[in-house]
Design an enzyme around this catalytic site. Structure first.
Site, mmCIF file in Angstrom:
data_model
loop_
_atom_site.group_PDB
_atom_site.id
_atom_site.type_symbol
_atom_site.label_atom_id
_atom_site.label_comp_id
_atom_site.label_asym_id
_atom_site.label_seq_id
_atom_site.Cartn_x
_atom_site.Cartn_y
_atom_site.Cartn_z
ATOM 1 N N THR A 1 0.826 -1.212 0.000
ATOM 2 C CA THR A 1 0.000 0.000 0.000
ATOM 3 C C THR A 1 0.861 1.264 0.000
ATOM 4 O O THR A 1 0.637 2.182 -0.781
ATOM 5 C CB THR A 1 -0.889 0.033 1.257
ATOM 6 O OG1 THR A 1 -1.343 -1.297 1.526
ATOM 7 C CG2 THR A 1 -2.081 0.934 1.060
ATOM 8 N N VAL A 2 1.854 1.290 0.895
ATOM 9 C CA VAL A 2 2.674 2.503 1.019
ATOM 10 C C VAL A 2 3.549 2.697 -0.213
ATOM 11 O O VAL A 2 3.585 3.788 -0.810
ATOM 12 C CB VAL A 2 3.536 2.450 2.299
ATOM 13 C CG1 VAL A 2 4.423 3.696 2.386
ATOM 14 C CG2 VAL A 2 2.653 2.351 3.534
ATOM 15 N N GLU B 1 10.972 9.725 8.819
ATOM 16 C CA GLU B 1 9.836 10.458 9.393
ATOM 17 C C GLU B 1 8.604 9.563 9.531
ATOM 18 O O GLU B 1 7.855 9.649 10.510
ATOM 19 C CB GLU B 1 9.501 11.660 8.502
ATOM 20 C CG GLU B 1 8.371 12.526 8.996
ATOM 21 C CD GLU B 1 8.685 13.211 10.303
ATOM 22 O OE1 GLU B 1 9.528 14.110 10.335
ATOM 23 O OE2 GLU B 1 8.080 12.831 11.331
ATOM 24 N N ILE C 1 2.572 12.836 10.785
ATOM 25 C CA ILE C 1 2.801 13.837 11.835
ATOM 26 C C ILE C 1 4.300 14.133 11.856
ATOM 27 O O ILE C 1 5.098 13.220 12.034
ATOM 28 C CB ILE C 1 2.362 13.305 13.220
ATOM 29 C CG1 ILE C 1 0.938 12.770 13.164
ATOM 30 C CG2 ILE C 1 2.517 14.366 14.273
ATOM 31 C CD1 ILE C 1 0.518 12.062 14.446
ATOM 32 N N ASP D 1 4.670 -2.039 19.975
ATOM 33 C CA ASP D 1 4.731 -1.082 18.862
ATOM 34 C C ASP D 1 5.037 0.322 19.404
ATOM 35 O O ASP D 1 5.895 1.037 18.896
ATOM 36 C CB ASP D 1 3.381 -1.091 18.118
ATOM 37 C CG ASP D 1 3.294 -0.022 17.046
ATOM 38 O OD1 ASP D 1 3.938 -0.191 15.992
ATOM 39 O OD2 ASP D 1 2.596 0.985 17.259
ATOM 40 N N LYS E 1 8.504 2.893 18.858
ATOM 41 C CA LYS E 1 8.429 4.301 18.440
ATOM 42 C C LYS E 1 9.000 5.217 19.515
ATOM 43 O O LYS E 1 9.694 6.191 19.235
ATOM 44 C CB LYS E 1 6.977 4.661 18.122
ATOM 45 C CG LYS E 1 6.440 3.926 16.889
ATOM 46 C CD LYS E 1 4.933 4.057 16.769
ATOM 47 C CE LYS E 1 4.395 3.366 15.526
ATOM 48 N NZ LYS E 1 2.920 3.246 15.566
ATOM 49 N N GLY F 1 -1.706 4.345 7.957
ATOM 50 C CA GLY F 1 -2.467 4.476 6.720
ATOM 51 C C GLY F 1 -1.530 4.713 5.550
ATOM 52 O O GLY F 1 -0.513 5.399 5.688
#
Lengths: 439, 439
Positions: free
Chosen positions: B14-15, B131, B138, B203, B207, B304
């Site tokens: 998808t990405v 990023e 964000i 997860d 991060k 997403g």
């Protein structure tokens, strides 16, 4: 290791003094991050004699901003004097023409002369950075210029003036009038003695013009912004908004429409659930709608010495690292002219508050007049007035507030309908109209 | 004009597919912004045969990620395959060692091998941008690395996992259990079939380790993060939080303390008025406390395809513009080791929910045991249990929930007090304890 970046600072007020202090305090971190030392080598300010709690030993005092900007020992000229004209303009221009980089927090100057200065920066190869000019330490300039470099923006809007948001927050939370809150804001130092620049929306307009340029590639121009302030907002509007699921904020909105880029500043109803509606007091916030992605909201202090200095020093660090972004994200020659949006063509939802002389007849009249303009209503609220008789029925002479929320329509249609209602003489006074911005 | 930046993309899920599309669609804007064209020249993915709605004509298909990374026609290697090990690791390392720049969205890989890869980038001069690895679109990496370059950070914390926030939001708004909400999240595609990585906090921990490194100069290390998931949170905790003015969020928190950098992931009570408390559903948010300035909060989509691709393309644009930031903001040799914070030494406020066997006696016992540990109470709420008799008094056998909010104390003291209360046999079951994070 590369030679340190030699910084010259014009203006030693709260922000300037804090920048000097921060560069000293963070010198190791700055050198590590930018691969190069950062040193303040020269300063200037209106009065050399003024007592400051700054250690300026070993730092050259320049005779004037222009002298500082022309000093061959200065690589990066930092303008913190303010004002939309001289001496800031000539000094910045001189620095850029000498190939130096410039950092400023001066929104008024950028809103007025930004394109001219960006052109000089582009021609001579220096950076022209101004993160602090909008939203102080909120990294909105960097986000629009670099963070969304690969994403089209469809809308950017925000709370860009802490004074207005402070006043609206207190009006909402304490049911006070605009005048009372303004007086308090002045007493607390949140508003100027002459508050017009803030409360009439001009400060927001200058900042919005800058954001619009970065988001849409328009030539930054305050004159292209439609502006309305907050002085007409009444506590009953805020109460009604609350009941209907909205809050009232002074927003700057720049949005891509079929007719071009619309830039406007006005009191705005925003859904209570939106990120922007949660922003209270002097805090600022900007929401960016990127094409195809959910909104990004940046919230933080929009003013204050430390927050402004933080952004200024980050800009200086970018200069030290050799970053040369195009001041408005694109080559100046690609920036497009933009004109003030004709608000009569604005499309959106509207909040309307009327004082009905006599409820039954007025409701029918209003419904007819709105229907004639093809305006659909999302909701209608009739409020009991202060003066009611023993049975709760309005006293004969007391007008009854009626509040309407429309679905999206044109401003033109709203005003035509309201003029017709006024001609029908079923309402007293002028209707209050507030635009709605959906998230 | 400089020759275009030649991009090679490994991974066309998808990405990856969205990145190819976005670079094509935004090609003019990218060239204007970066002063240089950006072109996808080569790709690779597990299956070449798979049907994709992508026009890959004129784009070289590399045999393997390693081949793509070593292709002399590729300037910038974009890794979108995922996975904390091979083939991503070797391919990225090969690209960096060849002096190429690398862009990735792979948080797992960075949490595990970030320091090693940053060292290779530093040695050979390429950029290593990521990023998209934290908070997708964000701009939190850029903000910590560049936007706050001149400001010390005292704390960074956030909602970094959309699945957990979605579950907690639904539990709160609909009074559902964790298990019910998890099932729904799985049905809607917000949670994996094996949800442990998300709901147990791993997860978030990956991060957080990245954010901590950028904020505090620690060597990124997931093993240095204390982790607790959300599966023990009950609807009654969320109800009690609401009443007491809090919300429960799974936060990742990295904070500078007198004893070093504390990194922890756990369900957290945050004041309802804080920006972070307003963040609902799958949305992510990060708050950064800079020294001397009010908090800055960045809110937006944390996952997403489009949001992730947006950040990847912005990173590519930075490469095109020639920006070479140090991957973790500082030279790798300056990054410091960090160890897992001993939570028994954590200091803060606590929410405690106990089931008292008999209200009167228990309250006295609890008060005594807390006082013995010098713990002060901000509030205490006694809830009426489901089983009450006709007079509203608890039925003999039904335990009564007692909820306590403490002032700041050490975790050690809390557990010593609760062990004493348990030994006193005045409560049934194990106490629920949730840490409070003040803004």
């Amino acid at each position: 290791m590369v030679a340190p970046l030699r910084v010259g600072i014009a203006g030693l007020g709260t922000v300037g003094a804090e920048v000097v202090r921060l560069i000293e305090e963070q010198s190791r971190a700055l050198a590590e991050r930018s691969g190069r030392g950062v040193r303040v080598v020269a300063v200037t300010a209106r009065s050399k004699a003024k007592k400051r709690s700054l250690d300026l030993r070993g730092i050259h005092w320049a005779k004037s901003p222009l002298d500082l900007a022309s000093d061959p020992n200065v690589d990066c000229f930092v303008e913190l004097m303010g004002g939309s004209g001289e001496p800031a303009l000539s000094a910045i221009e001189a620095a850029l023409k000498a190939g130096k980089s410039v950092v400023t927090a001066n929104k008024a100057l950028i809103a007025k002369h930004g394109v001219r200065l960006a052109k000089a920066a582009e021609k001579h190869g220096g950076a022209f950075n101004y993160e602090a000019a909008v939203g102080a330490a909120i990294p909105v300039i960097k986000t629009l210029r670099e963070g969304l470099a690969g994403t089209g923006v469809s809308r950017v809007y925000g709370i860009l003036n802490g004074t207005c948001n402070y006043i609206l927050t207190r009006m909402e939370q304490e049911g006070l009038s605009f005048a009372e809150c303004l007086k308090d804001a002045q007493r607390l130092g949140y508003a100027e003695a002459n508050p017009s620049f803030d409360v009439d929306g001009h400060d927001t307009a200058q900042k919005l013009a800058i954001l619009a340029s970065l988001a849409f590639g328009t030539r930054v121009a305050q004159s292209a912004v439609y502006v309305e302030g907050i002085s007409s907002i009444a506590p009953e509007d805020l109460r009604a908004a609350e009941e209907l699921g909205y809050r009232v904020k002074l927003l700057g909105v720049a949005v891509r429409t079929a007719k071009g880029i619309e830039q406007r500043v006005h009191p705005t109803m925003v859904p209570k659930s939106s990120s922007i509606a949660q922003v209270m007091g002097v805090t600022n916030a900007v929401t960016i709608d990127g094409e195809g992605i959910p909104p990004i909201t940046l919230v933080g202090p929009g003013a204050g010495g430390a927050a402004t200095a933080s952004a200024v020093v980050a800009d200086i660090a970018d200069v030290a690292r050799g970053i040369r972004a195009k001041p408005f994200g694109r080559p100046v020659e690609r920036l497009r002219d933009t004109t003030k949006a004709p608000m009569e063509r604005h499309e959106g939802g509207y909040y309307i508050r009327l004082m009905a002389r006599d409820l039954a007849g007025t409701a029918a009249t209003i419904a007819t007049r709105l229907a004639e303009q093809k305006i659909s209503l999302e909701s209608i609220v009739q409020r009991h007035p202060e003066g009611v008789d023993a049975n709760g029925a309005p006293k004969k002479a007391a007008p009854v507030p009626v509040i309407l929320i429309t679905y999206a329509t044109s401003e033109d249609a709203v005003y035509r309908a309201l003029e017709a209602v006024q001609r029908d003489k079923v309402i007293s006074g002028r209707p209050q109209v507030i635009r709605i911005e959906k998230n």
